[in-house]
Design a protein around this motif. Structure first.
Motif, short mmCIF file in Angstrom:
data_model
loop_
_atom_site.label_atom_id
_atom_site.label_comp_id
_atom_site.label_asym_id
_atom_site.label_seq_id
_atom_site.Cartn_x
_atom_site.Cartn_y
_atom_site.Cartn_z
N ALA A 185 2.64 17.15 -42.93
CA ALA A 185 4.10 17.14 -43.03
C ALA A 185 4.58 18.17 -44.03
CB ALA A 185 4.59 15.74 -43.43
N LYS A 186 3.87 18.25 -45.16
CA LYS A 186 4.31 19.19 -46.18
C LYS A 186 4.16 20.63 -45.68
CE LYS A 186 2.95 21.28 -50.42
NZ LYS A 186 1.88 21.48 -51.34
N SER A 187 3.02 20.96 -45.04
CA SER A 187 2.85 22.34 -44.59
C SER A 187 3.83 22.66 -43.49
CB SER A 187 1.41 22.60 -44.16
OG SER A 187 0.96 21.57 -43.35
N PHE A 188 4.18 21.66 -42.66
CA PHE A 188 5.17 21.89 -41.61
C PHE A 188 6.51 22.23 -42.23
CE2 PHE A 188 7.16 21.63 -37.65
CZ PHE A 188 8.29 20.84 -37.75
N ILE A 189 6.93 21.43 -43.23
CA ILE A 189 8.23 21.68 -43.86
C ILE A 189 8.25 23.05 -44.52
CG2 ILE A 189 9.78 20.90 -45.68
CD1 ILE A 189 9.04 18.10 -45.07
N VAL A 190 7.16 23.37 -45.25
CA VAL A 190 7.13 24.65 -45.96
C VAL A 190 7.17 25.82 -44.97
CG1 VAL A 190 5.68 26.12 -47.38
CG2 VAL A 190 6.02 23.76 -48.02
N SER A 191 6.45 25.69 -43.83
CA SER A 191 6.44 26.81 -42.89
C SER A 191 7.78 26.96 -42.19
CB SER A 191 5.31 26.65 -41.87
OG SER A 191 5.43 25.42 -41.23
N THR A 192 8.47 25.84 -41.92
CA THR A 192 9.80 25.99 -41.32
C THR A 192 10.76 26.62 -42.31
OG1 THR A 192 10.09 23.67 -41.86
CG2 THR A 192 9.87 24.21 -39.54
N LEU A 193 10.61 26.27 -43.58
CA LEU A 193 11.50 26.88 -44.56
C LEU A 193 11.23 28.38 -44.70
CD1 LEU A 193 11.65 24.23 -47.37
CD2 LEU A 193 13.45 24.92 -45.85
N GLU A 194 9.95 28.73 -44.62
CA GLU A 194 9.64 30.16 -44.71
C GLU A 194 10.19 30.92 -43.53
OE1 GLU A 194 5.50 30.60 -47.22
OE2 GLU A 194 5.51 30.76 -45.02
N SER A 195 10.07 30.31 -42.31
CA SER A 195 10.55 31.02 -41.13
C SER A 195 12.06 31.08 -41.12
CB SER A 195 10.04 30.35 -39.85
OG SER A 195 10.51 29.03 -39.81
N LEU A 196 12.72 30.20 -41.89
CA LEU A 196 14.17 30.27 -41.97
C LEU A 196 14.62 31.39 -42.90
CD1 LEU A 196 15.40 26.57 -42.20
CD2 LEU A 196 15.68 28.19 -40.35
N GLY A 197 13.66 32.03 -43.56
CA GLY A 197 14.01 33.19 -44.35
C GLY A 197 14.46 32.90 -45.76
N LEU A 198 14.03 31.77 -46.31
CA LEU A 198 14.37 31.49 -47.69
C LEU A 198 13.56 32.39 -48.61
CD1 LEU A 198 14.69 27.64 -47.97
CD2 LEU A 198 16.47 29.34 -48.04
N PRO A 199 14.07 32.69 -49.80
CA PRO A 199 13.29 33.54 -50.72
C PRO A 199 11.97 32.88 -51.09
CG PRO A 199 15.22 32.63 -51.80
CD PRO A 199 15.40 32.39 -50.35
N ASP A 200 11.05 33.74 -51.53
CA ASP A 200 9.68 33.29 -51.80
C ASP A 200 9.60 32.18 -52.82
OD1 ASP A 200 6.96 35.69 -51.57
OD2 ASP A 200 7.39 33.77 -50.61
N TRP A 201 10.34 32.39 -53.92
CA TRP A 201 10.19 31.45 -55.02
C TRP A 201 10.76 30.09 -54.64
CZ3 TRP A 201 14.70 29.50 -56.97
CH2 TRP A 201 15.84 30.22 -56.69
N LEU A 202 11.73 30.08 -53.73
CA LEU A 202 12.34 28.81 -53.36
C LEU A 202 11.39 27.97 -52.54
CD1 LEU A 202 14.87 27.27 -53.83
CD2 LEU A 202 15.78 28.12 -51.70
N THR A 203 10.67 28.63 -51.60
CA THR A 203 9.69 27.87 -50.82
C THR A 203 8.58 27.36 -51.72
OG1 THR A 203 8.88 30.04 -50.21
CG2 THR A 203 9.93 28.75 -48.49
N LEU A 204 8.20 28.20 -52.71
CA LEU A 204 7.16 27.74 -53.64
C LEU A 204 7.65 26.51 -54.40
CD1 LEU A 204 4.40 28.74 -54.58
CD2 LEU A 204 5.54 29.80 -56.49
N LEU A 205 8.90 26.59 -54.86
CA LEU A 205 9.45 25.47 -55.63
C LEU A 205 9.51 24.21 -54.78
CD1 LEU A 205 10.63 25.02 -58.42
CD2 LEU A 205 12.89 25.31 -57.45
N ILE A 206 9.98 24.37 -53.52
CA ILE A 206 10.09 23.19 -52.67
C ILE A 206 8.71 22.64 -52.34
CG2 ILE A 206 10.84 22.40 -50.41
CD1 ILE A 206 13.23 24.06 -50.63
N GLY A 207 7.74 23.56 -52.17
CA GLY A 207 6.38 23.10 -51.94
C GLY A 207 5.83 22.30 -53.10
N MET A 208 6.29 22.62 -54.34
CA MET A 208 5.83 21.84 -55.48
C MET A 208 6.62 20.56 -55.65
SD MET A 208 4.84 24.52 -58.44
CE MET A 208 6.41 25.29 -58.59
N VAL A 209 7.90 20.60 -55.26
CA VAL A 209 8.75 19.43 -55.49
C VAL A 209 8.44 18.31 -54.50
CG1 VAL A 209 11.14 18.69 -55.20
CG2 VAL A 209 10.62 20.56 -56.70
#
Lengths: 193, 400, 101
Positions: free
Chosen positions: B11-35
């Motif tokens: 679930a976590k990798s799915f959410i992170v990959s959808t966020l990346e494909s939505l074009g969010l900046p790098d640090w934000l996906t990293l932050l969300i992946g940690m949160v």
């Protein structure tokens, strides 16, 4: 301003301002807690330098043990209230001279660091990657540095015994008080064998 | 089964990959992946805490031959909700002479280590919020902050009973930290790493039976280490029968006398969360972490082991009387500490016997030698620490 | 990236703050606190030079032993402070001048 630089600035500010608080605060307990915060700040600086083991040992030893020692000393000397007045607690005659000395020393050190022509100090890309894992430290402690290790354990034993002996509360033997010298009311309970 | 086992990871990798494909900046996906794992931890473990308070009151009630709470909902299941509501709406009284900084900061500083240590526990296969090289040491370092926080709570309240409770609690917590760390050292010796994920994977081998025969608790040093760790962990988190610092019948409420309302709830939360974290670490170090036969997913095994250990803690609470402060300290310094040190020696003996005599004979010899060393030490220490024996009693009945 | 000089400046400032504390504070316990700050600054220097200069772990071992010795020294120092308090009923270093020449 990369994330790394922001992190370093935050950590450095926290460490230095809480160190300043530890040295200038009037209330003893507040000064001690400010010291603990500066220990955390420098542990954070160790983590940013990729020395995780030393950072964790810093928290474990300094915050977990040395700060508790300070707490016991404060409790046993009952000086929890500093004296009133603004900065009057900061020493008597020597405070201006002491402050000046510290400022001069600090300024000299900073100037020396900033003006040093050595490339090591200014080239940020010289930071080495990896290394310093716990396994390496353990191996070094047990092979190359075994003698200092054993000497440190001797030192700690000596400090332990010495601290206990120095701070021991000498209980004077009970004088001829009525309560102490009355005969016991029942035969003492011993081992039934 | 693999899918259910890795449901949170996927679930976590799915959410992170959808966020990346939505074009969010790098640090934000990293932050969300940690949160995300942190959010899950913050949701699950306070919910466990609420369930644990209900479970404790029901079990203690049954041990004491009464029903527990049974009015708020069926079987009193809504009791934690009622408790939480009560603590939130109570008036927060701060004594006038109290040191406002210490008094206010202490509850927060007690809860923070209790929550942060959950970041290092492996909840399941590939499910660690923070997989660092020094995770075990981090756990102990962060939990030693609560010693200072309890002192702040007691000292800042300017109350005789609070100060007494604070002193007792500091003395108790520093004297039980040593057996706690030393009981975990044999595990580190055998595994060869401080990384908790490696500790868990070292306790599993192939096959159906391999997932629970290799647990460290089935070795002699692991058994003694588990008992020492469990007892020292209970004393570290101020649970009964070691709760002298907050003894409700002796020094009013010890270090949290002057706290009411939400701050008291924070102390309560911190104590139970530390108990859950200690059970979690005991399960990771000695009971094989998330290892178990494949019929259940790994995180369910971990959760089940924590629940069993917590039930044992509640059982011990309902059974034993509270230890006096000198008995408490004597137990730690004169019994648990020597036992933990001999345990480390026995681990070394076990390891080298295993390594020098190959095959099953080596394993049996290692088990035997280590068991004999530990048994002799235990009997020796028990004899030394025994108080005077109870006198033979003679009963005289009234003659009719 | 952060140059080495930033870490050295932080350590130097922490050292001079500790020096300020040692020279101006009257309470013996706070003297020891300031000494701990100075040792902490030295440790920071060690680890910063390890990261930016050397290739083996000697600097970390050095910092480890420095932490150990700081612990031993503060234990004995605080025991002395407690013993002095019992005799002189004060931890003010300006009042402890019975050896004053």
């Amino acid at each position: 301003m990369t994330l790394e630089q922001i992190g370093f600035l935050v950590l450095a500010t926290v460490t230095l301002s809480s160190a300043l608080g530890a040295v200038l605060l009037k209330n003893l307990t507040h000064a001690l807690l400010s010291l603990v915060l500066s220990f955390f700040g420098s542990a954070g600086l160790f983590f940013s330098l990729h020395a995780e083991f030393i950072g964790v040992v810093q928290i474990l030893v300094y915050v977990g043990a040395i700060a508790v020692l300070f707490v016991f000393a404060i409790v046993l000397t009952r000086e929890a209230q500093g004296d009133a007045g603004t900065l009057r607690h900061l020493g008597g005659r020597g405070k201006i001279l002491g402050g000046l000395t510290a400022v001069v020393v600090g300024a000299l050190l900073v100037r020396m660091i900033l003006l040093a022509p050595h490339k090591l100090l200014t080239d940020a890309a010289r930071a080495q990657e990896g290394g310093g894992t716990v396994g390496e430290i353990g191996m070094a402690l047990m092979t190359s540095y075994i003698v200092p290790f054993e000497v440190a354990s001797l030192l700690l034993t000596a400090a332990l015994v010495g601290a206990i002996v120095i701070a021991l509360n000498e209980v004077k033997p009970a004088a001829s008080t009525p309560a102490a010298s009355s005969p016991p009311l029942a035969p003492p309970i011993g081992r039934v064998r | 089964m693999e899918a259910i086992d890795q449901i949170f990871v996927n679930a976590k990798s799915f959410i992170v990959s959808t966020l990346e494909s939505l074009g969010l900046p790098d640090w934000l996906t990293l932050l969300i992946g940690m949160v995300l794992p942190a959010t899950l931890v913050v949701i699950v473990f306070p919910a466990t805490f609420a369930f644990l308070t209900w479970l404790e009151r029901k079990i203690l009630g049954r041990i004491q031959n009464r029903y527990g709470p049974n009015r708020t909902g069926p079987w009193g299941i809504l009791q934690p909700v009622a408790d939480g509501l009560k603590m939130l709406i109570k008036e927060d009284i701060v004594p006038r002479a109290a040191d406002k900084l210490l008094h206010g900061l202490a509850p927060i500083l007690v809860v923070v280590p209790a929550v942060v240590v959950f970041a290092f526990l492996p909840f399941g296969r590939n499910m660690v919020p923070a997989d660092t090289d020094v995770a075990l040491l981090f756990f102990f370092a962060v939990s030693s902050i609560s010693t200072l926080a309890l002192f702040m709570a007691g000292w800042g309240s300017r109350n005789k009973y609070s100060r007494l409770g604070a002193m007792r609690s500091i003395a108790q917590m520093i004297s039980y930290e040593l057996p706690l760390l030393l009981a975990a050292v044999p595990v580190v010796m055998i595994v060869g790493s401080l990384r908790l994920t490696e500790v868990v994977s070292a306790q599993a081998t192939e096959g159906f039976f391999g997932s629970f025969t290799n647990w460290f608790v089935f070795t002699p040093w692991g058994f003694v280490g588990f008992l020492a760790f469990f007892v020292a962990g209970m004393a570290e988190t101020n649970r009964s029968p070691f709760d002298l610092a907050e003894g409700e019948s002796e020094i009013i409420a010890g270090f949290h006398t002057e706290y009411s309302g939400f701050k008291f709830a924070l102390f309560f939360l911190a104590e139970y969360l530390s108990a859950i974290a200690m059970s979690g670490l005991a399960a990771v170090l000695f009971l094989g972490g998330w290892n178990g036969p494949e019929v259940l997913p790994s995180w369910l095994w971990f959760f089940g082991k924590i629940m069993v250990l917590l039930t044992i803690m509640i059982w011990i609470r309902g059974t034993f009387p509270r230890l006096r402060v000198d008995q408490l300290m004597g137990f730690s310094w004169k019994f648990l500490l020597p036992l933990s040190l001999v345990n480390i020696f026995a681990t070394g003996v076990w390891f080298w016997t295993r390594a020098s005599i190959p095959g099953f004979a080596g394993k049996a010899a290692a088990f035997g030698i280590a068991a004999v060393v530990l048994l002799v030490t235990y009997v020796f220490l028990a004899r030394i620490n025994a108080g005077p024996a109870v006198q033979k009693r003679t009963y005289r009945y009234a003659d009719l | 990236m952060i140059p080495l000089s930033s870490y050295l400046i932080v350590a130097a400032l922490m050292f001079s703050i500790g020096l300020l504390g040692v020279l101006t504070r009257r309470n013996a316990i706070l003297l020891l606190v300031s000494i701990e700050l100075m040792m902490n600054a030295a440790n920071l220097n060690f680890i910063a030079f390890w990261r930016y200069g050397s290739v083996d772990v000697s600097a970390q071992i050095f910092a480890l032993f420095s932490i150990v010795i700081a612990g031993a020294e503060s234990a004995v120092g605080l025991a002395l402070v407690i013993a002095i308090y019992r005799h002189m009923k004060s931890v003010n270093v300006e009042e402890l001048k019975s050896l004053h020449g």
